[in-house]
Design a protein around this motif. Structure first.
Motif, PDB file in Angstrom:
ATOM      1  N   LEU A 290       0.833  -1.200   0.000  1.00 40.44           N
ATOM      2  CA  LEU A 290       0.000   0.000   0.000  1.00 40.44           C
ATOM      3  C   LEU A 290       0.871   1.255   0.000  1.00 40.44           C
ATOM      4  N   ALA A 291       1.936   1.258   0.806  1.00 37.45           N
ATOM      5  CA  ALA A 291       2.845   2.406   0.844  1.00 37.45           C
ATOM      6  C   ALA A 291       3.499   2.619  -0.510  1.00 37.45           C
ATOM      7  N   GLN A 295       2.475   5.982  -2.696  1.00 39.64           N
ATOM      8  CA  GLN A 295       3.549   6.954  -2.867  1.00 39.64           C
ATOM      9  C   GLN A 295       3.993   7.057  -4.329  1.00 39.64           C
ATOM     10  N   VAL A 296       3.860   5.986  -5.076  1.00 36.88           N
ATOM     11  CA  VAL A 296       4.052   6.098  -6.532  1.00 36.88           C
ATOM     12  C   VAL A 296       2.980   7.016  -7.125  1.00 36.88           C
ATOM     13  N   LEU A 297       1.721   6.780  -6.749  1.00 36.82           N
ATOM     14  CA  LEU A 297       0.607   7.543  -7.314  1.00 36.82           C
ATOM     15  C   LEU A 297       0.577   8.988  -6.844  1.00 36.82           C
ATOM     16  N   ALA A 298       1.254   9.293  -5.734  1.00 40.01           N
ATOM     17  CA  ALA A 298       1.280  10.672  -5.244  1.00 40.01           C
ATOM     18  C   ALA A 298       1.939  11.621  -6.232  1.00 40.01           C
ATOM     19  N   LEU A 313      -2.377   4.213 -14.569  1.00 43.64           N
ATOM     20  CA  LEU A 313      -1.329   4.506 -13.595  1.00 43.64           C
ATOM     21  C   LEU A 313      -1.504   3.669 -12.332  1.00 43.64           C
ATOM     22  N   THR A 314      -2.746   3.469 -11.913  1.00 44.76           N
ATOM     23  CA  THR A 314      -3.008   2.662 -10.717  1.00 44.76           C
ATOM     24  C   THR A 314      -2.586   1.217 -10.959  1.00 44.76           C
ATOM     25  N   ALA A 348       9.780   4.833  -4.013  1.00 45.89           N
ATOM     26  CA  ALA A 348       8.580   5.028  -4.829  1.00 45.89           C
ATOM     27  C   ALA A 348       8.865   5.939  -6.016  1.00 45.89           C
ATOM     28  N   ALA A 349       9.688   6.958  -5.811  1.00 52.68           N
ATOM     29  CA  ALA A 349      10.034   7.849  -6.923  1.00 52.68           C
ATOM     30  C   ALA A 349      10.790   7.091  -8.010  1.00 52.68           C
TER      31      ALA A 349
END
Length: 586
Positions: A290-291, A295-298, A313-314, A348-349
């Motif tokens: 989930l994290a 954080q990717v989607l942020a 994207l999801t 995530a970045a």
């Protein structure tokens, strides 16, 4: 070890299934309320929700109610969970502000080595891994109930267990899902005399509307209520459990039962667009995934994107999180799990940088070998009480009716959680997910789980959510979090259409109505393979609907409570009541 540069370069009132239940205090535009105006419980069965309120109205808190709801579900939802299984309790104590994760996951018996699960050709013996005594790990839920009641509750255990004992003794009406589930597992269930004694007590399988009484389970619950841990893990109940397992060829020991321990762990926490997310750490894989996904989607403003772009994207965030789940996650008591790396914003970045906004990434692009790093089954309920305490609890026996084995005289249906281990490296389990050494069985080790009980906290709102669904749990919770972040109410979140990707197989599964024809066409044009229940594509693996999300939410600005229960489950109930804080109860 160090995280390789290559990996970084590759681097997420009353309610039933109607509009959200709502209880609001006067003065809707008042500043943030210090306490909710009452209590809210959402569970997969109305009798379990009622059990929680019964305990609250006797002066209990959310943690006493969690024990009551958990035990009641263990009686009325044997298809999904029970004393023979395990669970995770994510708790928030309002007085101290502390969050704690209570790990009552099952543990592997010493005899359950990987060799025990191979057939004559060296392949995985799925009958042994999913049915009968060898599929069963040492149960953890009874110890979890005792731990939560004694450390966080304020009522005696016998008070919190009383509704479940009554339901087991007096019975409850069989519902359609239970009847269907028994029919699907009947061949296995009827292998065992103890199971036949429970489910064929009248000579015929359970039928919708008839009362299912479980007197042996009532007596086991009474022993737990009277003697606590020893009432289940030592003494007469333990002897019956051991005898029943051994009679069918299993090899549990008295020492393994008596030495079971609940673990308290620090929850995983991170931020997503103004929300603090508090969720499950390993041995759950759900919180880390989930994290990663969130954080990717942020990096994108999802609310500004069209539905196809948002779904693309999801899905890509899901693909990357499940790839990491396969190789790195396991029981932290046995393997090093690099949570700090996997759940970090920097990692995530790196994952985000590998996503093409207009094109699907084939799963084969990601190595099928570990990259060097230094590292309808299951049930969920959500509670907020009038003091602001909260509980998100997910519990399971794994597949439908677990192992199918009830040791005679106990009423306890044992889990089949051994199938959640990587019994043979690279071989998918019943949910199609794979694992390697990090999730290989060892004596006392806990199998990797997808259960993801979660809190969301913002300046204005507090939400509690979770769901069953095997590997789909993680993506359902992701979509629920995104729904709350978009401003949806609790019932709308519970009803959201669902889709799922888990790296391998490289297929997007979706519920009926999850994608419009136009969105489906665009996703296919981007390179996604869709498995749609209307038969548009592929294997037919997708069911029309899945999951059973249960959620509650407290709007602190208007001091209002909401409950949301999954409309896919007609016997679930989310309810909000004006139950006063305990100190105000005479």
């Amino acid at each position: 070890m160090r995280l390789s540069a290559r990996l970084l370069a590759l681097a997420f009132l009353f309610l039933s299934a109607a509009p959200a239940a709502l209880l609001a205090a006067d003065g809707g535009d008042a500043p943030q309320a210090a306490r909710p105006p009452g209590a809210a419980i959402a569970s997969a069965h109305e009798l379990a929700t009622a059990a929680g309120f019964e305990v609250l109205e006797q002066g209990g808190n959310a943690f006493d109610a969690a024990v009551a709801v958990s035990a009641a579900l263990s009686v009325v939802e044997p298809i999904s969970s029970g004393l023979g299984g395990g669970g995770f309790f994510l708790l928030h104590d309002a007085a101290s502000g502390r969050d704690v994760f209570v790990d009552a996951r099952e543990t592997a018996p010493a005899a359950a080595t990987p060799e025990r699960y191979r057939d004559a050709n060296g392949k995985l013996d799925r009958d042994r891994s999913q049915n009968g005594p060898w599929s069963a790990a040492i149960p953890g839920l009874p110890a979890g109930l005792v731990h939560v009641a004694e450390k966080y509750g304020r009522l005696p255990l016998k008070t919190s267990l009383a509704p479940a004992i009554r339901l087991a003794r007096e019975g409850f009406p069989v519902y359609a899902r239970l009847e269907r589930g028994y029919a699907a597992r009947r061949q296995v269930m009827e292998r065992y005399p103890g199971t036949r004694a429970v489910f064929l007590a009248g000579g015929k399988p359970p039928v919708e509307g008839q009362l299912l009484r479980q007197p042996d389970l009532a007596r086991t619950l009474e022993a737990l209520a009277e003697r606590g841990f020893d009432g289940f893990y030592r003494g007469p109940v333990a002897k019956k459990l051991l005898a029943g397992v051994r009679a069918e060829g299993g090899q549990w020991t008295a020492e393994e039962l008596a030495s079971y321990q609940v673990h308290e762990r620090e929850p995983l926490r991170f931020w997503y667009r103004g929300w603090e997310i508090v969720t499950a750490p390993p041995p759950s894989s759900g919180g880390v995934a989930l994290a990663q996904m969130l954080q990717v989607l942020a990096g994108w403003n999802l609310s500004s994107l069209d539905p196809a772009q948002r779904a693309h994207l999801t899905i890509e965030s899901m693909r990357r999180a499940f790839r990491d789940r396969t190789f790195y996650l396991g029981d932290p008591g046995f393997v090093h799990v690099p949570v700090e790396v996997l759940a970090s914003r920097d990692y995530a970045a790196g994952l985000r940088s590998t996503i093409n906004p207009q094109k699907a990434t084939p799963s084969d692009v990601f190595s099928g070998l570990p990259t060097p790093l230094e590292d309808e089954e299951t049930t969920h309920f959500s509670i907020i009480d009038a003091e602001g305490n909260r509980a998100a609890v997910t519990q399971t026996v794994n597949l439908l009716f677990g192992s199918g084995l009830v040791p005679p005289g106990t009423g306890v249906l044992l889990n089949n959680e051994m199938d959640d281990f990587a019994l043979l490296p690279g071989q998918p389990n019943a949910f199609g997910v794979m694992g390697y050494e990090a999730n290989a069985p060892e004596p006392g080790k806990r199998p990797l789980s997808s259960m993801t009980p979660t809190f969301m906290v913002s300046p204005d709102r507090v939400a509690v959510l979770g769901t069953p669904g095997g590997s789909r749990i993680i993506t359902m919770v992701l979509l629920g979090v995104l729904g709350y972040a978009d401003g949806l109410d609790a019932q709308a979140v519970a009803a959201l259409p669902r889709y799922h990707h888990q790296w391998q197989p490289d297929v997007v599964e979706a519920e009926t109505g999850a994608f419009s024809p136009e969105v489906a066409a665009r996703l296919r044009a981007m390179g996604h393979t869709l498995d749609l229940p209307d038969g548009e594509v592929s294997s037919g693996a997708s069911s029309h609907f899945w999951g059973n999300l249960q959620t509650v939410m407290w709007d602190r600005r208007g001091n209002a409570l909401q409950g949301g229960t999954d409309p896919r489950n007609p016997v679930g109930k989310a309810e909000v009541r004006l139950v006063r804080a305990a100190e105000a109860v005479p």
